[in-house]
Design a protein around this motif. Structure first.
Motif, PDB file in Angstrom:
ATOM      1  N   GLU A  34       0.864  -1.179   0.000  1.00 59.48           N
ATOM      2  CA  GLU A  34       0.000   0.000   0.000  1.00 59.48           C
ATOM      3  C   GLU A  34       0.902   1.230   0.000  1.00 59.48           C
ATOM      4  O   GLU A  34       1.804   1.340   0.828  1.00 59.48           O
ATOM      5  CB  GLU A  34      -0.892   0.017   1.238  1.00 59.48           C
ATOM      6  N   VAL A  35       0.660   2.144  -0.925  1.00 52.25           N
ATOM      7  CA  VAL A  35       1.506   3.334  -1.026  1.00 52.25           C
ATOM      8  C   VAL A  35       0.618   4.576  -1.103  1.00 52.25           C
ATOM      9  O   VAL A  35      -0.360   4.603  -1.856  1.00 52.25           O
ATOM     10  CB  VAL A  35       2.457   3.229  -2.249  1.00 52.25           C
ATOM     11  N   ASP A  36       0.940   5.602  -0.300  1.00 52.37           N
ATOM     12  CA  ASP A  36       0.095   6.801  -0.267  1.00 52.37           C
ATOM     13  C   ASP A  36       0.682   7.952  -1.076  1.00 52.37           C
ATOM     14  O   ASP A  36       0.265   9.095  -0.937  1.00 52.37           O
ATOM     15  CB  ASP A  36      -0.166   7.236   1.182  1.00 52.37           C
ATOM     16  N   GLY A  37       1.648   7.667  -1.921  1.00 53.77           N
ATOM     17  CA  GLY A  37       2.248   8.684  -2.783  1.00 53.77           C
ATOM     18  C   GLY A  37       2.579   8.097  -4.137  1.00 53.77           C
ATOM     19  O   GLY A  37       2.086   7.033  -4.512  1.00 53.77           O
ATOM     20  N   THR A  38       3.421   8.800  -4.878  1.00 49.46           N
ATOM     21  CA  THR A  38       3.763   8.364  -6.235  1.00 49.46           C
ATOM     22  C   THR A  38       5.240   7.981  -6.367  1.00 49.46           C
ATOM     23  O   THR A  38       5.751   7.860  -7.478  1.00 49.46           O
ATOM     24  CB  THR A  38       3.438   9.470  -7.258  1.00 49.46           C
ATOM     25  N   GLU A  39       5.912   7.807  -5.230  1.00 51.30           N
ATOM     26  CA  GLU A  39       7.331   7.467  -5.281  1.00 51.30           C
ATOM     27  C   GLU A  39       7.704   6.692  -4.027  1.00 51.30           C
ATOM     28  O   GLU A  39       7.214   7.005  -2.934  1.00 51.30           O
ATOM     29  CB  GLU A  39       8.187   8.741  -5.383  1.00 51.30           C
ATOM     30  N   ALA A  40       8.546   5.669  -4.176  1.00 51.27           N
ATOM     31  CA  ALA A  40       9.035   4.948  -3.005  1.00 51.27           C
ATOM     32  C   ALA A  40       9.954   5.858  -2.199  1.00 51.27           C
ATOM     33  O   ALA A  40      10.641   6.716  -2.761  1.00 51.27           O
ATOM     34  CB  ALA A  40       9.789   3.700  -3.440  1.00 51.27           C
TER      35      ALA A  40
END
Length: 308
Positions: free
Chosen positions: A93-99
């Protein structure tokens, strides 16, 4: 050779900033069922599979998805950690556009995944075994896959800057080698490029905390210096591992490159997977108790992730 697929034993979370966006981002890594692979779940409900067919850009990092819509950038260090530790299935789950860039290496990912634990599943693991040489050239740069009994990387770089010059890292890869020799190698850049990148909207989160910075005179700007004498070649190996982790299955063979980068890595992987005579799909199976896993050729289903 491990015969079973793996996943994380428990959920683990990492937060940081994106090296290019400069924005905060949090990733939650969750256990996943066998044959799930690595899947990113974005805030808008989009799912992006970690496959080379999903690569949308390779300019300064590897981007999954389209830059004009849902995407996850700078996935290479994360993917290298999963490949290096032998983790096959995870839902992210990622809440942005970049790791998050963290310290510029894969070390924090390794620490988080080992904290969560790695669990073996019942399903057999499949591999892409290289059966004939495949090469791609781009100007003075090149990359190739060679048949090899194991997983090996031979990555050579060549920079005019005296701090780097021509150096190479060559090794068979297993979790122990990855942790010790590759995972801590940090991303690097040149002082002369900083203002140009900032003006173009890149490297907004870059700092001496997460990058090795090299001056025009060859001096390392970071007070602590290098973690390895050949940290630059080791980091390029880390990047290559992350890019090749997008094959959809682990590969058995030797990957070699000279003056490579994300674009060349992705092109070489696509070139391999587009030639069905260059590889075969094999499954690791343990036939008798106490014996090491054997590799048995299997027919790849049409929906297999490595089929482009």
């Amino acid at each position: 050779m491990h015969d079973r697929q793996t996943t994380l034993r428990s959920r683990v979370t990492l937060s940081g900033v994106g090296v290019h966006s400069g924005r905060p981002v949090t990733m939650h890594f969750n256990p996943a069922d066998a044959d799930t692979g690595v899947v990113f779940h974005c805030n808008d409900g989009t799912e992006i599979r970690a496959l080379v067919s999903e690569v949308g850009a390779t300019d300064l990092c590897t981007v999954l998805g389209k830059l004009s819509s849902s995407h996850v950038a700078t996935v290479e260090h994360l993917m290298a950690a999963l490949l290096g530790l032998g983790i096959d299935n995870v839902a992210i789950e990622v809440d942005g556009t970049e790791a998050p860039i963290l310290d510029g290496s894969a070390a924090a990912f390794v620490e988080a995944f080992e904290q969560a634990g790695i669990e073996q599943l019942s399903a057999h693991r499949r591999y892409i075994r290289v059966v004939k040489p495949v090469r791609i050239d781009s100007g003075a740069s090149w990359a190739e896959f060679q048949p090899y009994d194991g997983t090996r990387f031979e990555v050579e770089i060549d920079f005019e800057n005296p701090a780097i010059g021509r150096q190479a890292f060559k090794s068979d890869i297993d979790p122990k080698v990855f942790r010790r020799d590759i995972a801590r190698a940090r991303t690097f850049g040149f002082m002369r490029d900083v203002e140009r990148l900032w003006a173009a909207g890149y490297a907004l989160g870059s700092s001496l905390e997460n990058s090795v910075v090299v001056g025009d005179d060859g001096a390392i700007i970071n007070m602590e210096g290098l973690r390895y004498p050949d940290e630059f070649a080791r980091h390029k190996t880390l990047d290559a591992m992350g890019d090749l982790a997008l094959a959809g299955a682990r590969f058995i063979g030797c990957f070699r490159s000279y003056r490579g980068g994300h674009k060349l890595n992705a092109a070489a992987l696509r070139h391999l997977l587009s030639d069905s005579s260059a590889f075969e799909i094999v499954e690791a199976t343990r036939r008798e108790r106490g014996r090491s896993a054997e590799l048995i050729a299997v027919n790849a289903p049409a929906y297999a992730p490595w089929v482009l």
